[in-house]
Motif scaffolding. Structure first.
Motif: not given
Length: 220
Positions: A42-43, A116-117, A153, A206-207
């Motif tokens: 996710l990074k 994603v973030q 991602q 991302e959560e």
């Protein structure tokens, strides 16, 4: 390389011309010394607008070069298209870097990456730019400006190469700019539920960002 505080770091990036393979963990030639806070699916790939450096250099009278803050990718707009910045890209955007056609799911000469973030500026920005200036907390200034860059991602593995085109191929959440996400997440205010809830439905966000946003809903 050796960094401040008796640490190692790979924050200082240099441009390369050779093609690089990209898999779900990012560019295969890239490294991260601190795998707890950097890297991972996710990074996987970090992009930062080159204009970031123009802003920093103008504000603090510096000559910091592109790559100093650890980004893997930069882009340059052509044909009167907007630059890729926090104001123009959105969570969920999928960009294709390379050829404009994927045949049978094969992206040999290109990759597909999904935002994603944002990146959260940290003390390493202070340590890195602190080599050039006595300004004590540039990371705080960067954060207040909403200069974050973004993490991708990897959607489709392949090869990435300098000087090839970039295509926006999906934009499922056109309201979800990085700029707006940063403003909402860092605001001291609370917001009506209808402002925040659309963000909580973004599956790929991302959560930890959803957790922050959920706390911004005004009760009653």
């Amino acid at each position: 390389m050796p960094f401040t505080r008796e640490e190692m770091s790979a924050i200082d990036k240099a441009p390369i011309k050779a093609p690089v393979a990209v898999n779900f963990m990012g560019l295969t030639t890239d490294e991260q010394a601190d795998r707890r806070h950097h890297g991972g699916p996710l990074k996987a790939v970090h992009q930062l607008a080159p204009a970031t450096y123009d802003k920093i250099n103008a504000e603090f009278g510096l000559k910091v070069r592109v790559g100093t803050l650890g980004e893997n990718l930069t882009t340059k707009a052509v044909n009167d298209l907007p630059e890729m910045t926090e104001a123009t890209v959105c969570i969920g955007d999928v960009f294709q870097y390379g050829q404009d056609e994927i045949i049978d799911g094969n992206g040999e000469d290109s990759v597909q990456l999904r935002i994603v973030q944002p990146r959260r500026p940290c003390y390493k920005i202070n340590d890195q730019i602190g080599q050039f200036t006595k300004v004590p907390n540039i990371a705080s200034w960067v954060s207040k400006q909403g200069i974050s860059g973004w993490y991708f991602q990897v959607v489709l593995d392949g090869m990435i190469n300098a000087d090839l085109p970039v295509y926006l191929i999906e934009r499922p959440y056109p309201f979800a700019t990085l700029e707006k996400l940063w403003q909402l997440s860092n605001s001291k205010e609370k917001f009506a539920a209808e402002v925040i809830k659309p963000w909580l439905t973004i599956e790929c966000l991302e959560e930890s960002w959803k957790t922050v946003l959920a706390k911004k809903i005004r009760k009653g």
